[in-house]
Scaffold this motif. Structure first.
Motif: not given
Length: 341
Positions: A11, A152-157, A189, A216, A247, A249
């Protein structure tokens, strides 16, 4: 020390997360700066002072002259450490700090001088020196990847450009190759692809000069400064790519556009890759490169609205843009954040 990682364990905190320190480097090789170190040093010093009020800043110096110069210019606003490096672009040559399964880890990638254009001794090892200084174990990857090539956005994008990652002068990757590498290294992701970056960019279109996450699902990019903006069609294409994307999510990206600087030329009369997107997000502040253009105030006002909880500071960056083979970047290019642990 090195560590072994399994899949689905990495992460990378987003840049707006709390930071332990910000790392940068002091211009030290006159040959890399048209025999004029004073000008880029002035820009670096101003950036360090702007950050120092709310951040711990660590400045690498290469050699006794560089150390004496940095201490005289910076005083007690930063910690100063000796290290070997080719040039100051730590966004690309430094480690990418992440959280691994057993704690912090410094991700290390190969460098090849931005496609063989600037092969400088020390650029391949300075990331290890920073990791050692922070006491962070490393994980190495057997391919070229510059930190400024990904956002990076910290959430997998992840945002990136085809111009950089699929360039034959890096790894010779196909798009599936590149996506597989990003998924493995960062547990990505979703990868959002932009075609190209700014004209005159030494890096072959790094994304950190054209589009940045600030939360995000939220990204900022630029509008053309006017009909004579040399990047006008590119800036509109960037926005279109982002507006069509979703993204990791499943959210449609919220795209905010701010005025770009337009045409900026360097001391050699060359078109420079000037951008307000090369800002540094830090604890309490956002430091933005400015160039004395007509759109400067509007851009800073727009970015202050993007970052309502941080003070947006515009600082001149002509010295870091340089001319000829010298320079070519700005504040984000010369920094690497170390996240709070």
């Amino acid at each position: 020390m090195t560590v072994s990682l399994t899949e689905q364990t990495i992460a990378v905190p987003p840049e707006w997360a709390p930071q332990k320190a910000i790392w940068t480097a002091w211009p030290a090789d006159p040959a890399e700066w048209n025999d004029d170190l004073a000008t880029p040093r002035r820009d670096v010093a101003a950036m360090v002072r702007a950050l120092a009020g709310t951040n711990t800043v660590r400045v690498l110096v290469n050699g006794t002259e560089a150390e004496a110069s940095a201490r005289a210019a910076l005083g007690d606003s930063a910690g100063i450490l000796q290290a070997a490096y080719g040039d100051i672009w730590l966004r690309d040559t430094g480690p990418i700090f992440a959280h691994g399964p057993n704690g912090p880890v410094a991700l290390r990638f190969k460098t090849n001088g931005w496609g063989g254009k600037f092969d400088l001794a020390g650029d391949d090892t300075v990331g290890d020196e920073i990791a050692l200084a922070t006491g962070t174990p490393t994980k190495s990857f057997d391919y070229v990847l510059e930190g400024g090539a990904i956002e990076q956005d910290g959430e997998g994008t992840i945002l990136t450009t085809r111009q950089t990652l699929l360039n034959e002068n890096r790894n010779g990757w196909s798009k599936p190759d590149a996506e597989a590498a990003l998924r493995t290294a960062f547990d990505a992701k979703t990868i959002v692809w932009i075609d190209e970056g700014l004209a005159g960019d030494h890096t072959d279109g790094h994304v950190d000069n054209i589009a940045r996450f600030f939360a995000p699902g939220r990204v900022v990019c630029q509008t053309p400064a006017g009909p004579d903006d040399p990047n006008g069609s590119v800036l509109d294409a960037i926005a279109s790519s982002l507006e069509a994307a979703t993204d990791a999510k499943g959210r449609k990206l919220d795209v905010i556009r701010v005025p770009g600087p337009g045409r900026v030329v360097n001391a050699h009369g060359e078109l420079a890759p000037a951008s307000h997107m090369n800002f540094v997000i830090a604890n309490g502040v956002v430091v933005v490169p400015v160039y004395g253009t007509a759109t400067q105030s509007a851009a800073l006002d727009a970015l202050q609205a993007v970052f309502p909880d941080r003070k947006v500071i515009g600082l001149p960056s002509h010295g870091l843009l340089g001319a000829g083979i010298a320079g070519g970047g700005s504040f984000h290019c010369i920094t690497r954040e170390e996240p709070a642990r």
